[in-house]
Write a protein that holds these residues in place. Structure first.
Motif, PDB file in Angstrom:
ATOM      1  N   PRO A 177     -38.597 -43.086 -12.743  1.00 14.25           N
ATOM      2  CA  PRO A 177     -38.315 -42.018 -13.718  1.00 14.25           C
ATOM      3  C   PRO A 177     -36.826 -41.932 -14.066  1.00 14.25           C
ATOM      4  O   PRO A 177     -36.172 -40.895 -13.869  1.00 14.25           O
ATOM      5  N   VAL A 178     -36.294 -43.023 -14.587  1.00 13.36           N
ATOM      6  CA  VAL A 178     -34.852 -43.106 -14.832  1.00 13.36           C
ATOM      7  C   VAL A 178     -34.392 -42.046 -15.837  1.00 13.36           C
ATOM      8  O   VAL A 178     -33.408 -41.339 -15.612  1.00 13.36           O
ATOM      9  N   GLU A 179     -35.106 -41.929 -16.948  1.00 11.50           N
ATOM     10  CA  GLU A 179     -34.703 -40.985 -17.989  1.00 11.50           C
ATOM     11  C   GLU A 179     -34.866 -39.538 -17.542  1.00 11.50           C
ATOM     12  O   GLU A 179     -34.107 -38.658 -17.959  1.00 11.50           O
ATOM     13  N   ALA A 180     -35.848 -39.265 -16.687  1.00  9.47           N
ATOM     14  CA  ALA A 180     -36.097 -37.896 -16.242  1.00  9.47           C
ATOM     15  C   ALA A 180     -35.161 -37.488 -15.108  1.00  9.47           C
ATOM     16  O   ALA A 180     -34.601 -36.385 -15.118  1.00  9.47           O
ATOM     17  N   TRP A 181     -34.991 -38.365 -14.131  1.00 14.80           N
ATOM     18  CA  TRP A 181     -34.194 -38.030 -12.956  1.00 14.80           C
ATOM     19  C   TRP A 181     -32.713 -38.336 -13.139  1.00 14.80           C
ATOM     20  O   TRP A 181     -31.861 -37.673 -12.565  1.00 14.80           O
ATOM     21  N   GLY A 182     -32.393 -39.389 -13.906  1.00 12.46           N
ATOM     22  CA  GLY A 182     -31.013 -39.843 -14.026  1.00 12.46           C
ATOM     23  C   GLY A 182     -30.027 -38.758 -14.417  1.00 12.46           C
ATOM     24  O   GLY A 182     -29.039 -38.510 -13.693  1.00 12.46           O
ATOM     25  N   PRO A 183     -30.231 -38.084 -15.566  1.00 13.54           N
ATOM     26  CA  PRO A 183     -29.249 -37.057 -15.969  1.00 13.54           C
ATOM     27  C   PRO A 183     -29.183 -35.880 -15.017  1.00 13.54           C
ATOM     28  O   PRO A 183     -28.122 -35.265 -14.853  1.00 13.54           O
ATOM     29  N   HIS A 184     -30.306 -35.563 -14.351  1.00 11.26           N
ATOM     30  CA  HIS A 184     -30.312 -34.443 -13.402  1.00 11.26           C
ATOM     31  C   HIS A 184     -29.490 -34.794 -12.162  1.00 11.26           C
ATOM     32  O   HIS A 184     -28.669 -33.990 -11.705  1.00 11.26           O
ATOM     33  N   ARG A 215     -23.064 -42.817 -15.185  1.00 12.53           N
ATOM     34  CA  ARG A 215     -22.336 -41.591 -15.482  1.00 12.53           C
ATOM     35  C   ARG A 215     -21.620 -41.710 -16.827  1.00 12.53           C
ATOM     36  O   ARG A 215     -20.858 -42.637 -17.069  1.00 12.53           O
ATOM     37  N   GLY A 216     -21.884 -40.766 -17.727  1.00 18.15           N
ATOM     38  CA  GLY A 216     -21.204 -40.753 -19.016  1.00 18.15           C
ATOM     39  C   GLY A 216     -21.731 -41.741 -20.023  1.00 18.15           C
ATOM     40  O   GLY A 216     -21.176 -41.851 -21.124  1.00 18.15           O
ATOM     41  N   VAL A 217     -22.814 -42.457 -19.690  1.00 14.94           N
ATOM     42  CA  VAL A 217     -23.354 -43.464 -20.606  1.00 14.94           C
ATOM     43  C   VAL A 217     -24.854 -43.308 -20.800  1.00 14.94           C
ATOM     44  O   VAL A 217     -25.363 -43.276 -21.911  1.00 14.94           O
ATOM     45  N   GLY A 218     -25.603 -43.189 -19.690  1.00 16.62           N
ATOM     46  CA  GLY A 218     -27.054 -43.236 -19.727  1.00 16.62           C
ATOM     47  C   GLY A 218     -27.531 -44.529 -19.091  1.00 16.62           C
ATOM     48  O   GLY A 218     -26.763 -45.216 -18.406  1.00 16.62           O
ATOM     49  N   GLU A 219     -28.780 -44.887 -19.308  1.00 17.76           N
ATOM     50  CA  GLU A 219     -29.264 -46.144 -18.729  1.00 17.76           C
ATOM     51  C   GLU A 219     -28.611 -47.320 -19.435  1.00 17.76           C
ATOM     52  O   GLU A 219     -28.530 -47.367 -20.662  1.00 17.76           O
ATOM     53  N   THR A 220     -28.142 -48.281 -18.641  1.00 15.93           N
ATOM     54  CA  THR A 220     -27.509 -49.479 -19.175  1.00 15.93           C
ATOM     55  C   THR A 220     -28.263 -50.720 -18.708  1.00 15.93           C
ATOM     56  O   THR A 220     -29.089 -50.673 -17.799  1.00 15.93           O
ATOM     57  N   GLN A 221     -27.950 -51.846 -19.343  1.00 21.35           N
ATOM     58  CA  GLN A 221     -28.592 -53.106 -18.994  1.00 21.35           C
ATOM     59  C   GLN A 221     -28.170 -53.611 -17.617  1.00 21.35           C
ATOM     60  O   GLN A 221     -28.903 -54.356 -16.974  1.00 21.35           O
ATOM     61  N   ALA A 222     -26.997 -53.195 -17.180  1.00 23.21           N
ATOM     62  CA  ALA A 222     -26.503 -53.613 -15.865  1.00 23.21           C
ATOM     63  C   ALA A 222     -25.319 -52.736 -15.485  1.00 23.21           C
ATOM     64  O   ALA A 222     -24.706 -52.105 -16.345  1.00 23.21           O
ATOM     65  N   CYS A 223     -24.996 -52.728 -14.203  1.00 26.34           N
ATOM     66  CA  CYS A 223     -23.819 -52.010 -13.691  1.00 26.34           C
ATOM     67  C   CYS A 223     -23.354 -52.746 -12.451  1.00 26.34           C
ATOM     68  O   CYS A 223     -24.103 -52.857 -11.473  1.00 26.34           O
ATOM     69  N   GLY A 224     -22.123 -53.268 -12.489  1.00 29.04           N
ATOM     70  CA  GLY A 224     -21.626 -54.064 -11.375  1.00 29.04           C
ATOM     71  C   GLY A 224     -21.419 -53.255 -10.112  1.00 29.04           C
ATOM     72  O   GLY A 224     -21.872 -53.649  -9.029  1.00 29.04           O
ATOM     73  N   THR A 225     -20.737 -52.106 -10.220  1.00 37.08           N
ATOM     74  CA  THR A 225     -20.544 -51.280  -9.027  1.00 37.08           C
ATOM     75  C   THR A 225     -21.880 -50.718  -8.561  1.00 37.08           C
ATOM     76  O   THR A 225     -22.097 -50.536  -7.357  1.00 37.08           O
ATOM     77  N   GLY A 226     -22.790 -50.459  -9.502  1.00 28.74           N
ATOM     78  CA  GLY A 226     -24.121 -49.979  -9.138  1.00 28.74           C
ATOM     79  C   GLY A 226     -24.913 -51.021  -8.374  1.00 28.74           C
ATOM     80  O   GLY A 226     -25.621 -50.699  -7.401  1.00 28.74           O
ATOM     81  N   ALA A 227     -24.806 -52.287  -8.799  1.00 27.31           N
ATOM     82  CA  ALA A 227     -25.471 -53.369  -8.070  1.00 27.31           C
ATOM     83  C   ALA A 227     -24.904 -53.485  -6.661  1.00 27.31           C
ATOM     84  O   ALA A 227     -25.644 -53.692  -5.689  1.00 27.31           O
ATOM     85  N   CYS A 228     -23.577 -53.321  -6.528  1.00 30.46           N
ATOM     86  CA  CYS A 228     -22.951 -53.369  -5.203  1.00 30.46           C
ATOM     87  C   CYS A 228     -23.407 -52.196  -4.341  1.00 30.46           C
ATOM     88  O   CYS A 228     -23.676 -52.358  -3.141  1.00 30.46           O
ATOM     89  N   ALA A 229     -23.492 -51.005  -4.933  1.00 30.64           N
ATOM     90  CA  ALA A 229     -23.952 -49.830  -4.183  1.00 30.64           C
ATOM     91  C   ALA A 229     -25.386 -50.017  -3.718  1.00 30.64           C
ATOM     92  O   ALA A 229     -25.733 -49.663  -2.574  1.00 30.64           O
TER      93      ALA A 229
END
Length: 285
Positions: A177-184, A215-229
Motif C-alpha cells: 500500500p505505497v500510495e496509502a501508507w507512504g504519505p502518512h 520524502r518530498g517527491v512521492g513514489e519513485t522508480q528507485a532510491c539509492g539511499t532507500g535501497a541501502c536502508a
C-alpha cells in the motif's frame, strides 16, 4: 541556463553547474516548477554541482521535487559523478564529492571515455539522531509500531543513510500500500523532518524487491539511499546477506558491506539529454 538531464535506475535529475556561482541559484518554487512532468523539464529532483569547500573534488546540493533540500541521494550522486567526469573535466576514476551528509568516495568504471558504472561508499548506517525515533538498543535499527489509516498497524525499522528511512517488510511488494501508507508514514510524528519509506519483499538472502516513497517527491522508480536502508534492515533482521541485489521498479542495484562495515551502492548513471531554459519559462501564458 544550460541543464543536463540524467537518471540512475529510473530516478531522474536535472543537473546545473554552480561551479562559478558557488551556490544553488534557483528558489524552491523554481525547482518545484522545473520538476513538474507536464509544464517543466520533469524530474525527481535538481542537483547543483558546486565547488568543493573541504578538500573534495566537488560539492553536491540536491533538492527534492517539492523544492525542499535533501542531505544525500545515492542515485543522484552517481549521476553527478558521471557529469563531473564527462562534462566538468574531472577525469579521475576515484573522486570525492561533498554532501550535506558528509564527503563520499566514488569509484568510477570508465569505458571508451564514458562512465559506465559507479561504486559509492555510502559510509556507516546511523541508528540514532534527531531525525529518527529514540533508540532503545544502540547499534541496531530502531524498531517502531506505526498506526496507519483505517485502524491498521505495522512494524517498521528506522535508520539513516545520511537521510532518514523507515523500512516496512511486506509479503508482496507489488501489492504493497505505497500510495496509502507512504504519505502518512512520511509525516508521522516520529520523524520531525519527515522520512523516506521503503516497502521491502525478501526474495532470498541475496535478493530483495523494493518500492520507495520518497520524502518530498512521492513514489519513485528507485532510491539509492532507500535501497541501502532496505539492505541494512534486511541484514540486521536476519533476512539478508552482506551482498545483495536490490530490484526496484527502475532497475537493479548492487549493495554490499565492505570489511570495515561501510555500505556500498553500485549502479549505472545515464545522461538523457541537455537543454537550455527559455526566458520567462515560469510565466503563465
Amino acid at each position: 541556463m544550460v541543464f543536463y538531464k540524467y537518471h540512475g535506475t529510473g530516478n531522474d535529475f536535472i543537473i546545473f553547474s554552480a561551479m562559478e556561482r558557488g551556490e544553488p541559484f534557483l528558489s524552491p518554487q523554481e525547482i518545484a516548477e522545473l520538476c513538474r512532468r507536464h509544464t517543466g523539464v520533469g524530474a525527481d529532483g535538481v542537483i547543483f554541482a558546486c565547488p568543493p569547500r573541504a578538500g573534495g573534488d566537488a560539492g553536491m546540493r540536491i533538492f527534492n521535487a517539492d523544492g525542499s533540500e535533501a542531505e544525500m541521494c545515492g542515485n543522484g550522486i552517481r549521476c553527478l559523478a558521471k557529469y563531473l567526469y564527462e562534462r566538468e573535466g574531472i577525469r579521475r576514476d576515484r573522486i570525492f564529492i561533498e554532501t550535506r551528509a558528509g564527503t563520499r568516495e566514488l569509484l568510477l568504471t570508465v569505458e571508451g571515455g564514458k562512465v559506465r558504472e559507479v561504486d559509492v561508499d555510502m559510509g556507516f548506517p546511523e541508528f540514532g539522531g534527531p531525525d529518527l525515533p529514540d533508540s532503545v538498543e544502540a547499534g541496531t535499527p530502531v524498531e517502531v509500531t506505526l498506526d496507519l489509516p483505517g485502524g491498521e498497524r505495522t512494524e517498521a525499522l528506522c535508520l539513516s543513510m545520511g537521510n532518514p528511512h523507515c523500512v516496512v517488510f511486506v509479503p508482496h511488494v507489488e501489492r504493497a500500500p505505497v500510495e496509502a501508507w507512504g504519505p502518512h508514514i512520511e509525516r508521522h510524528p516520529y520523524f520531525p523532518r519527515r522520512t523516506n519509506v521503503e516497502f521491502v519483499e525478501t526474495v532470498d538472502e541475496g535478493h530483495i524487491r523494493v518500492r520507495v516513497w520518497e520524502r518530498g517527491v512521492g513514489e519513485t522508480q528507485a532510491c539509492g539511499t532507500g535501497a541501502c536502508a532496505a539492505f541494512v534492515a534486511s541484514v540486521h533482521s536476519g533476512k539478508g546477506a552482506t551482498s545483495m541485489e536490490v530490484s526496484l521498479p527502475g532497475g537493479r542495484l548492487r549493495i554490499y558491506a565492505d570489511p570495515g562495515g561501510h555500505v556500498h551502492l553500485v549502479g549505472a548513471a545515464v545522461e538523457v539529454f541537455s537543454g537550455e531554459l527559455s526566458s520567462g519559462w515560469m510565466e503563465s501564458p
